[in-house]
Design a protein around this motif. Sequence first.
Motif, PDB file in Angstrom:
ATOM      1  N   GLN A  65      66.207  35.530  31.226  1.00  0.00           N
ATOM      2  CA  GLN A  65      64.808  35.124  31.132  1.00  0.00           C
ATOM      3  C   GLN A  65      63.951  36.122  30.344  1.00  0.00           C
ATOM      4  N   ASP A  66      64.118  37.414  30.593  1.00  0.00           N
ATOM      5  CA  ASP A  66      63.254  38.412  29.947  1.00  0.00           C
ATOM      6  C   ASP A  66      63.632  38.708  28.497  1.00  0.00           C
ATOM      7  N   SER A  67      64.759  38.181  28.048  1.00  0.00           N
ATOM      8  CA  SER A  67      65.170  38.371  26.641  1.00  0.00           C
ATOM      9  C   SER A  67      65.825  37.079  26.164  1.00  0.00           C
ATOM     10  N   ALA A  68      65.068  36.000  26.238  1.00  0.00           N
ATOM     11  CA  ALA A  68      65.591  34.654  25.996  1.00  0.00           C
ATOM     12  C   ALA A  68      66.172  34.458  24.600  1.00  0.00           C
ATOM     13  N   GLY A  69      65.824  35.305  23.643  1.00  0.00           N
ATOM     14  CA  GLY A  69      66.358  35.173  22.297  1.00  0.00           C
ATOM     15  C   GLY A  69      67.611  36.000  22.041  1.00  0.00           C
ATOM     16  N   THR A  70      68.118  36.694  23.058  1.00  0.00           N
ATOM     17  CA  THR A  70      69.278  37.573  22.891  1.00  0.00           C
ATOM     18  C   THR A  70      70.498  36.967  23.561  1.00  0.00           C
ATOM     19  N   LEU A  71      71.496  36.600  22.761  1.00  0.00           N
ATOM     20  CA  LEU A  71      72.762  36.096  23.294  1.00  0.00           C
ATOM     21  C   LEU A  71      73.564  37.269  23.839  1.00  0.00           C
ATOM     22  N   ARG A  72      73.997  37.154  25.083  1.00  0.00           N
ATOM     23  CA  ARG A  72      74.783  38.204  25.720  1.00  0.00           C
ATOM     24  C   ARG A  72      76.191  37.686  25.996  1.00  0.00           C
ATOM     25  N   HIS A  73      77.134  38.624  26.171  1.00  0.00           N
ATOM     26  CA  HIS A  73      78.533  38.270  26.420  1.00  0.00           C
ATOM     27  C   HIS A  73      79.060  39.100  27.582  1.00  0.00           C
ATOM     28  N   LEU A  74      79.761  38.449  28.492  1.00  0.00           N
ATOM     29  CA  LEU A  74      80.450  39.142  29.578  1.00  0.00           C
ATOM     30  C   LEU A  74      81.922  38.806  29.452  1.00  0.00           C
ATOM     31  N   TRP A  75      82.738  39.813  29.134  1.00  0.00           N
ATOM     32  CA  TRP A  75      84.165  39.639  28.925  1.00  0.00           C
ATOM     33  C   TRP A  75      84.942  39.973  30.191  1.00  0.00           C
ATOM     34  N   ASN A  76      86.034  39.245  30.407  1.00  0.00           N
ATOM     35  CA  ASN A  76      86.990  39.573  31.452  1.00  0.00           C
ATOM     36  C   ASN A  76      88.321  39.857  30.759  1.00  0.00           C
ATOM     37  N   HIS A  77      88.612  41.147  30.602  1.00  0.00           N
ATOM     38  CA  HIS A  77      89.871  41.589  30.002  1.00  0.00           C
ATOM     39  C   HIS A  77      90.869  42.024  31.080  1.00  0.00           C
ATOM     40  N   SER A  78      90.572  41.747  32.352  1.00  0.00           N
ATOM     41  CA  SER A  78      91.383  42.253  33.462  1.00  0.00           C
ATOM     42  C   SER A  78      92.608  41.412  33.767  1.00  0.00           C
ATOM     43  N   GLY A  79      92.729  40.240  33.176  1.00  0.00           N
ATOM     44  CA  GLY A  79      93.925  39.420  33.362  1.00  0.00           C
ATOM     45  C   GLY A  79      93.719  38.260  34.314  1.00  0.00           C
ATOM     46  N   SER A  80      94.747  37.441  34.379  1.00  0.00           N
ATOM     47  CA  SER A  80      94.717  36.227  35.183  1.00  0.00           C
ATOM     48  C   SER A  80      94.481  36.541  36.663  1.00  0.00           C
ATOM     49  N   GLY A  81      93.645  35.721  37.295  1.00  0.00           N
ATOM     50  CA  GLY A  81      93.366  35.870  38.715  1.00  0.00           C
ATOM     51  C   GLY A  81      92.324  36.918  39.048  1.00  0.00           C
ATOM     52  N   THR A  82      91.601  37.401  38.041  1.00  0.00           N
ATOM     53  CA  THR A  82      90.588  38.440  38.289  1.00  0.00           C
ATOM     54  C   THR A  82      89.191  37.932  37.956  1.00  0.00           C
ATOM     55  N   ARG A  83      88.202  38.617  38.514  1.00  0.00           N
ATOM     56  CA  ARG A  83      86.792  38.275  38.288  1.00  0.00           C
ATOM     57  C   ARG A  83      86.043  39.535  37.879  1.00  0.00           C
ATOM     58  N   VAL A  84      85.128  39.391  36.927  1.00  0.00           N
ATOM     59  CA  VAL A  84      84.202  40.469  36.578  1.00  0.00           C
ATOM     60  C   VAL A  84      82.797  39.951  36.823  1.00  0.00           C
ATOM     61  N   ILE A  85      81.895  40.873  37.144  1.00  0.00           N
ATOM     62  CA  ILE A  85      80.510  40.524  37.457  1.00  0.00           C
ATOM     63  C   ILE A  85      79.598  41.374  36.577  1.00  0.00           C
ATOM     64  N   SER A  86      78.582  40.750  36.035  1.00  0.00           N
ATOM     65  CA  SER A  86      77.633  41.450  35.163  1.00  0.00           C
ATOM     66  C   SER A  86      76.822  42.461  35.952  1.00  0.00           C
ATOM     67  N   GLY A  87      76.140  43.327  35.221  1.00  0.00           N
ATOM     68  CA  GLY A  87      75.118  44.160  35.832  1.00  0.00           C
ATOM     69  C   GLY A  87      73.921  43.288  36.159  1.00  0.00           C
ATOM     70  N   ASP A  88      73.093  43.737  37.089  1.00  0.00           N
ATOM     71  CA  ASP A  88      71.930  42.966  37.496  1.00  0.00           C
ATOM     72  C   ASP A  88      70.836  43.066  36.435  1.00  0.00           C
ATOM     73  N   GLY A  89      70.090  42.007  36.285  1.00  0.00           N
ATOM     74  CA  GLY A  89      68.995  41.975  35.324  1.00  0.00           C
ATOM     75  C   GLY A  89      68.079  40.821  35.642  1.00  0.00           C
ATOM     76  N   SER A  90      67.300  40.398  34.663  1.00  0.00           N
ATOM     77  CA  SER A  90      66.428  39.246  34.899  1.00  0.00           C
ATOM     78  C   SER A  90      67.292  37.992  35.051  1.00  0.00           C
ATOM     79  N   LYS A  91      66.677  36.930  35.481  1.00  0.00           N
ATOM     80  CA  LYS A  91      67.378  35.689  35.795  1.00  0.00           C
ATOM     81  C   LYS A  91      68.195  35.180  34.601  1.00  0.00           C
ATOM     82  N   VAL A  92      69.444  34.771  34.873  1.00  0.00           N
ATOM     83  CA  VAL A  92      70.271  34.114  33.867  1.00  0.00           C
ATOM     84  C   VAL A  92      69.740  32.696  33.727  1.00  0.00           C
ATOM     85  N   ILE A  93      69.361  32.309  32.493  1.00  0.00           N
ATOM     86  CA  ILE A  93      68.727  30.996  32.310  1.00  0.00           C
ATOM     87  C   ILE A  93      69.662  29.932  31.744  1.00  0.00           C
TER      88      ILE A  93
END
Length: 114
Positions: A65-93
């Motif tokens: 929400q606070d940077s609506a013009g910025t495309l962000r990426h969250l990668w999961n390079h940890s392999g099958s069956g794993t989850r990664v979580i972003s850092g906290d920030g403004s609302k994901v829109i």
Amino acid sequence: MRRIKTIAAVVLAVGIAVPTSTAMAVSAKGGGVTATSPWNSDSGLISVYDGSADGDPGYADYYRQDSAGTLRHLWNHSGSGTRVISGDGSKVIKFKACDENNWDEDDCSGWVAP
């Protein structure tokens, strides 16, 4: 007795006026990858789960929400069956989930909004 009715009316009015619901999580699936936001009822978090055993990473593309013009990426390079979580920030829109395919087009969901 009148005092009890007045207190009950005030409690009822406050209960109606103050929202108590939590954010409903929305998921998007691209190939074997699932992105979810809000994560753990926090609208500033997004998660990426890699459910494919193809050896390729998964990712989520998303906007906040606070940077609506910025495309962000969250990668999961940890392999099958794993989850990664972003850092906290403004609302994901809005976000989408993608399963990377080497030498071919990635499998991506459509854009979704939580």
